[in-house]
Design a protein around this motif. Structure first.
Motif, PDB file in Angstrom:
ATOM      1  N   ASP A   1       0.811  -1.214   0.000  1.00  0.00           N
ATOM      2  CA  ASP A   1       0.000   0.000   0.000  1.00  0.00           C
ATOM      3  C   ASP A   1       0.850   1.272   0.000  1.00  0.00           C
ATOM      4  OD1 ASP A   1       0.716  -0.972   2.622  1.00  0.00           O
ATOM      5  OD2 ASP A   1      -0.432   0.708   3.449  1.00  0.00           O
ATOM      6  N   ILE A   2       2.171   1.144   0.205  1.00  0.00           N
ATOM      7  CA  ILE A   2       3.053   2.306   0.225  1.00  0.00           C
ATOM      8  C   ILE A   2       3.946   2.267  -1.011  1.00  0.00           C
ATOM      9  CG2 ILE A   2       4.899   3.510   1.457  1.00  0.00           C
ATOM     10  CD1 ILE A   2       3.802   2.432   4.040  1.00  0.00           C
ATOM     11  N   PRO A   3       3.801   3.258  -1.906  1.00  0.00           N
ATOM     12  CA  PRO A   3       4.639   3.275  -3.116  1.00  0.00           C
ATOM     13  C   PRO A   3       6.117   3.409  -2.753  1.00  0.00           C
ATOM     14  CG  PRO A   3       2.816   4.838  -3.286  1.00  0.00           C
ATOM     15  CD  PRO A   3       2.866   4.396  -1.867  1.00  0.00           C
ATOM     16  N   HIS A   4       6.977   2.817  -3.568  1.00  0.00           N
ATOM     17  CA  HIS A   4       8.403   2.911  -3.335  1.00  0.00           C
ATOM     18  C   HIS A   4       9.133   2.791  -4.669  1.00  0.00           C
ATOM     19  CE1 HIS A   4       7.531  -1.429  -3.273  1.00  0.00           C
ATOM     20  NE2 HIS A   4       8.716  -1.541  -3.837  1.00  0.00           N
ATOM     21  N   THR A   5      10.416   3.087  -4.640  1.00  0.00           N
ATOM     22  CA  THR A   5      11.264   2.984  -5.821  1.00  0.00           C
ATOM     23  C   THR A   5      12.574   2.319  -5.430  1.00  0.00           C
ATOM     24  OG1 THR A   5      10.362   5.084  -6.659  1.00  0.00           O
ATOM     25  CG2 THR A   5      12.371   4.262  -7.702  1.00  0.00           C
ATOM     26  N   TRP A   6      13.033   1.410  -6.296  1.00  0.00           N
ATOM     27  CA  TRP A   6      14.348   0.804  -6.120  1.00  0.00           C
ATOM     28  C   TRP A   6      15.338   1.489  -7.051  1.00  0.00           C
ATOM     29  CZ3 TRP A   6      15.908  -2.689  -2.526  1.00  0.00           C
ATOM     30  CH2 TRP A   6      14.907  -3.381  -1.821  1.00  0.00           C
ATOM     31  N   LEU A   7      16.521   1.789  -6.517  1.00  0.00           N
ATOM     32  CA  LEU A   7      17.573   2.453  -7.292  1.00  0.00           C
ATOM     33  C   LEU A   7      18.881   1.686  -7.144  1.00  0.00           C
ATOM     34  CD1 LEU A   7      17.126   6.056  -5.783  1.00  0.00           C
ATOM     35  CD2 LEU A   7      16.140   5.274  -7.955  1.00  0.00           C
ATOM     36  N   THR A   8      19.766   1.872  -8.120  1.00  0.00           N
ATOM     37  CA  THR A   8      21.177   1.562  -7.904  1.00  0.00           C
ATOM     38  C   THR A   8      21.925   2.890  -7.968  1.00  0.00           C
ATOM     39  OG1 THR A   8      21.537   1.092 -10.264  1.00  0.00           O
ATOM     40  CG2 THR A   8      21.130  -0.784  -8.794  1.00  0.00           C
ATOM     41  N   ILE A   9      22.794   3.117  -7.016  1.00  0.00           N
ATOM     42  CA  ILE A   9      23.597   4.332  -6.956  1.00  0.00           C
ATOM     43  C   ILE A   9      25.057   3.924  -6.860  1.00  0.00           C
ATOM     44  CG2 ILE A   9      24.120   6.433  -5.666  1.00  0.00           C
ATOM     45  CD1 ILE A   9      21.275   6.483  -4.659  1.00  0.00           C
ATOM     46  N   THR A  10      25.869   4.412  -7.807  1.00  0.00           N
ATOM     47  CA  THR A  10      27.292   4.096  -7.831  1.00  0.00           C
ATOM     48  C   THR A  10      28.095   5.348  -7.522  1.00  0.00           C
ATOM     49  OG1 THR A  10      26.974   2.333  -9.458  1.00  0.00           O
ATOM     50  CG2 THR A  10      29.204   3.213  -9.221  1.00  0.00           C
ATOM     51  N   LEU A  11      28.915   5.263  -6.472  1.00  0.00           N
ATOM     52  CA  LEU A  11      29.718   6.392  -6.004  1.00  0.00           C
ATOM     53  C   LEU A  11      31.199   6.026  -6.032  1.00  0.00           C
ATOM     54  CD1 LEU A  11      27.733   7.214  -2.727  1.00  0.00           C
ATOM     55  CD2 LEU A  11      27.384   8.242  -4.966  1.00  0.00           C
ATOM     56  N   THR A  12      32.030   7.060  -6.045  1.00  0.00           N
ATOM     57  CA  THR A  12      33.470   6.838  -5.896  1.00  0.00           C
ATOM     58  C   THR A  12      33.977   7.548  -4.646  1.00  0.00           C
ATOM     59  OG1 THR A  12      33.929   8.717  -7.358  1.00  0.00           O
ATOM     60  CG2 THR A  12      33.904   6.525  -8.360  1.00  0.00           C
ATOM     61  N   GLU A  13      33.065   7.887  -3.755  1.00  0.00           N
ATOM     62  CA  GLU A  13      33.420   8.510  -2.487  1.00  0.00           C
ATOM     63  C   GLU A  13      32.446   8.003  -1.438  1.00  0.00           C
ATOM     64  OE1 GLU A  13      32.845  12.710  -2.740  1.00  0.00           O
ATOM     65  OE2 GLU A  13      30.746  12.526  -3.255  1.00  0.00           O
ATOM     66  N   GLY A  14      32.705   8.322  -0.194  1.00  0.00           N
ATOM     67  CA  GLY A  14      31.843   7.806   0.855  1.00  0.00           C
ATOM     68  C   GLY A  14      31.761   8.726   2.053  1.00  0.00           C
ATOM     69  N   LYS A  15      31.139   9.866   1.863  1.00  0.00           N
ATOM     70  CA  LYS A  15      30.908  10.750   3.006  1.00  0.00           C
ATOM     71  C   LYS A  15      29.971  10.045   3.988  1.00  0.00           C
ATOM     72  CE  LYS A  15      33.121  14.206   1.039  1.00  0.00           C
ATOM     73  NZ  LYS A  15      34.447  14.658   1.539  1.00  0.00           N
ATOM     74  N   PHE A  16      29.975  10.465   5.230  1.00  0.00           N
ATOM     75  CA  PHE A  16      29.167   9.836   6.268  1.00  0.00           C
ATOM     76  C   PHE A  16      27.683   9.851   5.897  1.00  0.00           C
ATOM     77  CE2 PHE A  16      27.087  10.056  10.549  1.00  0.00           C
ATOM     78  CZ  PHE A  16      27.457   8.784  10.967  1.00  0.00           C
ATOM     79  N   HIS A  17      27.093   8.658   5.772  1.00  0.00           N
ATOM     80  CA  HIS A  17      25.670   8.505   5.428  1.00  0.00           C
ATOM     81  C   HIS A  17      25.332   9.193   4.101  1.00  0.00           C
ATOM     82  CE1 HIS A  17      24.384   7.777   9.914  1.00  0.00           C
ATOM     83  NE2 HIS A  17      24.956   6.727   9.355  1.00  0.00           N
ATOM     84  N   GLN A  18      26.266   9.180   3.171  1.00  0.00           N
ATOM     85  CA  GLN A  18      26.085   9.963   1.946  1.00  0.00           C
ATOM     86  C   GLN A  18      24.847   9.569   1.151  1.00  0.00           C
ATOM     87  OE1 GLN A  18      29.555  10.750  -0.345  1.00  0.00           O
ATOM     88  NE2 GLN A  18      28.449  11.075  -2.252  1.00  0.00           N
ATOM     89  N   VAL A  19      24.641   8.282   0.924  1.00  0.00           N
ATOM     90  CA  VAL A  19      23.505   7.859   0.107  1.00  0.00           C
ATOM     91  C   VAL A  19      22.191   8.265   0.764  1.00  0.00           C
ATOM     92  CG1 VAL A  19      22.257   5.875  -0.831  1.00  0.00           C
ATOM     93  CG2 VAL A  19      24.756   5.972  -0.987  1.00  0.00           C
TER      94      VAL A  19
END
Length: 208
Positions: free
Chosen positions: A134-152
């Motif tokens: 009942d709750i709409p959602h979306t699946w993503l792939t996200i590709t990064l070359t860095e990693g700030k704290f909780h970035q995604v």
């Protein structure tokens, strides 16, 4: 050639487990896994307790500096479930860069990255999550070359979406694959460096 004195593993870190063997908090620990790790093992490229997926463990302390602290970028890909439907316009904002707050309360604009809308992978383990149709959602792939704290998480929040699940599925060519939550896989040293696209001879020497 003498055998390597080091060990290399990947695990599928479950939800509500920290990337360490000791913690003052009431959370799952790596030591809770049903595996006899060797002395001196530690995690590199950590995931927070609410994130899941590919985590590297090794007894080679020099790998962290070359893989995550070097000037050479290394790609990390995450499977991300966000609440509500994401539009193409919002997708493009993520791709071109959004402003997030990083350490010290500083505004930071993320560099361009690869973001794709994907179907929910077949056979994806639910873990502690139950899908609510009942709750709409979306699946993503996200590709990064860095990693700030909780970035995604901060990136999707910056475009008015809430991150529901975050699963790291690859680091360069090292893949999570079908490894189930809580399971451990040992990787031979030559293959380990090949998949991560780093060279063993580039490893910095440890201070004596």
């Amino acid at each position: 050639m003498s055998p390597s004195p080091y060990k290399y593993y990947i695990i599928n870190k479950p939800f509500n487990m920290v990337s360490q063997f000791v913690s003052p908090d009431d959370v799952g620990l790596l030591g809770d896994l049903d595996f006899d790790f060797p002395e001196g093992i530690h995690a590199i490229g950590r995931l927070d307790n609410h994130s899941e997926g590919l985590l590297i463990l090794t007894t080679n302390k020099r790998v962290t500096k070359l893989l995550f602290e070097s000037k050479t970028p290394h790609e990390r890909t995450y499977l991300v479930m966000v609440r509500h439907r994401m539009t193409q316009e919002t997708l493009e904002k993520l791709r071109t860069g959004v402003t997030i707050i990083v350490k010290g309360g500083v505004d930071y604009t993320t560099p361009p990255c690869d973001v794709q809308i994907v179907d929910m992978p077949e056979g994806l383990f639910e873990g502690n999550f139950k899908m609510r149709p009942d709750i709409p959602h979306t699946w993503l792939t996200i590709t990064l070359t860095e990693g700030k704290f909780h970035q995604v998480r901060k990136m999707v929040f910056a475009v008015s979406h809430r991150c529901i699940r975050l699963i790291r599925i690859s680091i360069e060519d090292l893949l999570l694959g079908d490894l189930q939550p809580g399971c451990v896989k040992e990787i031979e040293e030559t293959e380990f460096f090949k998949l991560l696209q780093i060279n063993n001879w580039q490893l910095p020497k440890l201070n004596s």
